[in-house]
Write a protein that holds these residues in place. Structure first.
Motif, PDB file in Angstrom:
ATOM      1  N   TRP A 144       0.827  -1.207   0.000  1.00 38.06           N
ATOM      2  CA  TRP A 144       0.000   0.000   0.000  1.00 38.06           C
ATOM      3  C   TRP A 144       0.859   1.254   0.000  1.00 38.06           C
ATOM      4  O   TRP A 144       0.435   2.297  -0.503  1.00 38.06           O
ATOM      5  N   LEU A 145       2.087   1.167   0.526  1.00 37.08           N
ATOM      6  CA  LEU A 145       2.977   2.330   0.495  1.00 37.08           C
ATOM      7  C   LEU A 145       3.396   2.665  -0.935  1.00 37.08           C
ATOM      8  O   LEU A 145       3.614   3.830  -1.268  1.00 37.08           O
ATOM      9  N   LEU A 146       3.497   1.630  -1.761  1.00 33.06           N
ATOM     10  CA  LEU A 146       3.915   1.841  -3.150  1.00 33.06           C
ATOM     11  C   LEU A 146       2.882   2.630  -3.949  1.00 33.06           C
ATOM     12  O   LEU A 146       3.212   3.222  -4.970  1.00 33.06           O
ATOM     13  N   GLN A 147       1.636   2.655  -3.471  1.00 30.49           N
ATOM     14  CA  GLN A 147       0.609   3.442  -4.150  1.00 30.49           C
ATOM     15  C   GLN A 147       0.926   4.934  -4.092  1.00 30.49           C
ATOM     16  O   GLN A 147       0.450   5.706  -4.921  1.00 30.49           O
ATOM     17  N   TYR A 148       1.731   5.334  -3.109  1.00 24.09           N
ATOM     18  CA  TYR A 148       2.062   6.743  -2.935  1.00 24.09           C
ATOM     19  C   TYR A 148       3.463   7.085  -3.452  1.00 24.09           C
ATOM     20  O   TYR A 148       3.913   8.216  -3.332  1.00 24.09           O
ATOM     21  N   THR A 149       4.158   6.102  -3.982  1.00 20.05           N
ATOM     22  CA  THR A 149       5.558   6.298  -4.350  1.00 20.05           C
ATOM     23  C   THR A 149       5.805   5.862  -5.783  1.00 20.05           C
ATOM     24  O   THR A 149       5.407   4.762  -6.178  1.00 20.05           O
ATOM     25  N   ASN A 150       6.456   6.727  -6.540  1.00 26.33           N
ATOM     26  CA  ASN A 150       6.923   6.357  -7.869  1.00 26.33           C
ATOM     27  C   ASN A 150       8.373   5.918  -7.730  1.00 26.33           C
ATOM     28  O   ASN A 150       9.266   6.763  -7.592  1.00 26.33           O
ATOM     29  N   PRO A 151       8.644   4.605  -7.753  1.00 24.13           N
ATOM     30  CA  PRO A 151      10.018   4.136  -7.502  1.00 24.13           C
ATOM     31  C   PRO A 151      11.010   4.545  -8.584  1.00 24.13           C
ATOM     32  O   PRO A 151      12.210   4.465  -8.371  1.00 24.13           O
ATOM     33  N   LEU A 152      10.495   4.994  -9.742  1.00 22.25           N
ATOM     34  CA  LEU A 152      11.387   5.419 -10.828  1.00 22.25           C
ATOM     35  C   LEU A 152      11.652   6.922 -10.815  1.00 22.25           C
ATOM     36  O   LEU A 152      12.399   7.422 -11.658  1.00 22.25           O
ATOM     37  N   ASP A 153      11.026   7.630  -9.880  1.00 23.58           N
ATOM     38  CA  ASP A 153      11.302   9.063  -9.750  1.00 23.58           C
ATOM     39  C   ASP A 153      12.788   9.248  -9.446  1.00 23.58           C
ATOM     40  O   ASP A 153      13.338   8.555  -8.585  1.00 23.58           O
ATOM     41  N   PRO A 154      13.466  10.173 -10.147  1.00 28.24           N
ATOM     42  CA  PRO A 154      14.915  10.344  -9.938  1.00 28.24           C
ATOM     43  C   PRO A 154      15.306  10.609  -8.490  1.00 28.24           C
ATOM     44  O   PRO A 154      16.353  10.125  -8.033  1.00 28.24           O
ATOM     45  N   SER A 155      14.479  11.335  -7.753  1.00 31.04           N
ATOM     46  CA  SER A 155      14.829  11.626  -6.352  1.00 31.04           C
ATOM     47  C   SER A 155      14.749  10.367  -5.492  1.00 31.04           C
ATOM     48  O   SER A 155      15.550  10.181  -4.567  1.00 31.04           O
ATOM     49  N   VAL A 156      13.801   9.474  -5.800  1.00 32.65           N
ATOM     50  CA  VAL A 156      13.685   8.210  -5.062  1.00 32.65           C
ATOM     51  C   VAL A 156      14.862   7.298  -5.400  1.00 32.65           C
ATOM     52  O   VAL A 156      15.470   6.685  -4.511  1.00 32.65           O
ATOM     53  N   VAL A 157      15.197   7.241  -6.682  1.00 26.97           N
ATOM     54  CA  VAL A 157      16.345   6.431  -7.105  1.00 26.97           C
ATOM     55  C   VAL A 157      17.618   6.933  -6.435  1.00 26.97           C
ATOM     56  O   VAL A 157      18.429   6.140  -5.928  1.00 26.97           O
ATOM     57  N   ALA A 158      17.801   8.263  -6.404  1.00 25.41           N
ATOM     58  CA  ALA A 158      18.996   8.844  -5.768  1.00 25.41           C
ATOM     59  C   ALA A 158      19.045   8.502  -4.287  1.00 25.41           C
ATOM     60  O   ALA A 158      20.108   8.177  -3.741  1.00 25.41           O
ATOM     61  N   ALA A 159      17.892   8.533  -3.630  1.00 24.07           N
ATOM     62  CA  ALA A 159      17.849   8.202  -2.197  1.00 24.07           C
ATOM     63  C   ALA A 159      18.239   6.747  -1.965  1.00 24.07           C
ATOM     64  O   ALA A 159      19.052   6.444  -1.080  1.00 24.07           O
ATOM     65  N   CYS A 194      19.090  13.524   0.070  1.00 23.78           N
ATOM     66  CA  CYS A 194      18.369  12.753  -0.951  1.00 23.78           C
ATOM     67  C   CYS A 194      17.102  12.126  -0.377  1.00 23.78           C
ATOM     68  O   CYS A 194      16.054  12.093  -1.040  1.00 23.78           O
ATOM     69  N   PHE A 195      17.193  11.637   0.859  1.00 32.31           N
ATOM     70  CA  PHE A 195      16.030  11.062   1.547  1.00 32.31           C
ATOM     71  C   PHE A 195      14.921  12.111   1.654  1.00 32.31           C
ATOM     72  O   PHE A 195      13.761  11.858   1.327  1.00 32.31           O
ATOM     73  N   THR A 196      15.282  13.313   2.099  1.00 29.25           N
ATOM     74  CA  THR A 196      14.302  14.390   2.271  1.00 29.25           C
ATOM     75  C   THR A 196      13.718  14.821   0.934  1.00 29.25           C
ATOM     76  O   THR A 196      12.496  15.012   0.811  1.00 29.25           O
ATOM     77  N   GLN A 197      14.558  14.964  -0.086  1.00 26.62           N
ATOM     78  CA  GLN A 197      14.076  15.371  -1.405  1.00 26.62           C
ATOM     79  C   GLN A 197      13.118  14.328  -1.977  1.00 26.62           C
ATOM     80  O   GLN A 197      12.124  14.675  -2.612  1.00 26.62           O
ATOM     81  N   ALA A 198      13.416  13.053  -1.756  1.00 24.32           N
ATOM     82  CA  ALA A 198      12.524  11.991  -2.239  1.00 24.32           C
ATOM     83  C   ALA A 198      11.167  12.085  -1.549  1.00 24.32           C
ATOM     84  O   ALA A 198      10.117  11.933  -2.201  1.00 24.32           O
ATOM     85  N   THR A 216       6.612   7.410   1.176  1.00 27.20           N
ATOM     86  CA  THR A 216       7.924   7.228   0.539  1.00 27.20           C
ATOM     87  C   THR A 216       9.015   7.176   1.598  1.00 27.20           C
ATOM     88  O   THR A 216       9.934   6.355   1.528  1.00 27.20           O
ATOM     89  N   GLY A 217       8.925   8.033   2.597  1.00 25.52           N
ATOM     90  CA  GLY A 217       9.891   8.031   3.695  1.00 25.52           C
ATOM     91  C   GLY A 217       9.873   6.724   4.467  1.00 25.52           C
ATOM     92  O   GLY A 217      10.917   6.212   4.879  1.00 25.52           O
ATOM     93  N   LEU A 218       8.675   6.158   4.654  1.00 22.06           N
ATOM     94  CA  LEU A 218       8.570   4.872   5.352  1.00 22.06           C
ATOM     95  C   LEU A 218       9.229   3.761   4.538  1.00 22.06           C
ATOM     96  O   LEU A 218       9.939   2.915   5.090  1.00 22.06           O
ATOM     97  N   LEU A 219       9.003   3.766   3.222  1.00 21.47           N
ATOM     98  CA  LEU A 219       9.653   2.774   2.366  1.00 21.47           C
ATOM     99  C   LEU A 219      11.170   2.915   2.402  1.00 21.47           C
ATOM    100  O   LEU A 219      11.898   1.928   2.509  1.00 21.47           O
ATOM    101  N   LEU A 220      11.638   4.147   2.317  1.00 18.99           N
ATOM    102  CA  LEU A 220      13.087   4.387   2.340  1.00 18.99           C
ATOM    103  C   LEU A 220      13.688   4.016   3.693  1.00 18.99           C
ATOM    104  O   LEU A 220      14.822   3.533   3.758  1.00 18.99           O
ATOM    105  N   THR A 221      12.923   4.199   4.770  1.00 15.31           N
ATOM    106  CA  THR A 221      13.402   3.782   6.097  1.00 15.31           C
ATOM    107  C   THR A 221      13.564   2.271   6.144  1.00 15.31           C
ATOM    108  O   THR A 221      14.518   1.753   6.744  1.00 15.31           O
TER     109      THR A 221
END
Length: 199
Positions: free
Chosen positions: A3-18, A70-74, A161-166
């Motif tokens: 369900w977290l992935l519904q709010y996150t585009n994993p291909l977004d450059p900021s997410v990839v950078a994080a 990068c985490f914050t920007q994502a 997105t922050g929860l996924l990155l955590t």
């Protein structure tokens, strides 16, 4: 987790950078520190194991700053979750951030700079294992404190997105612990033999 992935585009450059900075940092410091332990090239280049360790520690701090940026920007580039955007969640995030900061800072003060930044790989060994707070509460408090910081930051921003990155941070740290602990234990296991030979 899905369900977290519904709010996150994993291909977004900021997410990839994080994700890349989260994964790169422990990989970098482990590779460099093991190379130093095997070759002593950094100690030779800086003409001092302490200066070499301080230099690596400075690079690690810069990389950690980049990772946090990068985490914050994502998080900011992806939508918030309304269910998390409330005062209770914000206060929980703030509490986790506070606890995490206490663990990170107290670990640093207990270990010192060289103890925190892989000094044992440079031959700068402690006399005995540190067992004072926060090590009396949890193993690897620097890693878990850092994870709590990211989790708190994600909750304060109501960020799926922050929860996924955590979760990525926690996974990377688990792998790092499994990789580091046996090697560090072996360094200290060999310490008495080295000390005896020097006498």
């Amino acid at each position: 987790m899905t369900w977290l992935l519904q709010y996150t585009n994993p291909l977004d450059p900021s997410v990839v950078a994080a994700v890349l900075t989260i994964a790169f940092n422990p990989f970098f410091w482990n590779v460099v520190a093991r190379w130093e332990h095997r070759t002593r090239k950094l100690s030779s280049a800086f003409r001092s194991p302490h200066l070499a360790c301080y230099s690596l520690g400075g690079v690690i701090l810069l990389l950690n700053g980049l990772r946090s940026h990068c985490f914050t920007q994502a998080m900011l580039s992806q939508p918030k979750m309304e269910g998390l955007d409330n005062p209770t969640t914000y206060c929980l995030g703030l509490a986790l951030l506070s606890v995490g900061s206490v663990f990170v800072l107290s670990s640093f003060f207990a270990l010192g700079f060289t103890g925190t930044f892989l000094g044992d790989y440079f031959g700068i060994l402690k006399e005995a294992r540190v067992t004072t707070f926060p090590f009396s509460i949890v193993d690897n408090p620097m890693y878990w404190g850092s994870t709590a910081n990211y989790l708190g930051w994600a909750l304060m921003h109501a960020s799926p997105t922050g929860l996924l990155l955590t979760a990525v941070v926690a996974l990377v740290y688990v792998v790092a612990i499994l990789y580091e602990e046996p090697f560090t234990a072996e360094i200290y296991r060999q310490k008495p033999a080295r000390s005896h030979r020097r006498r």
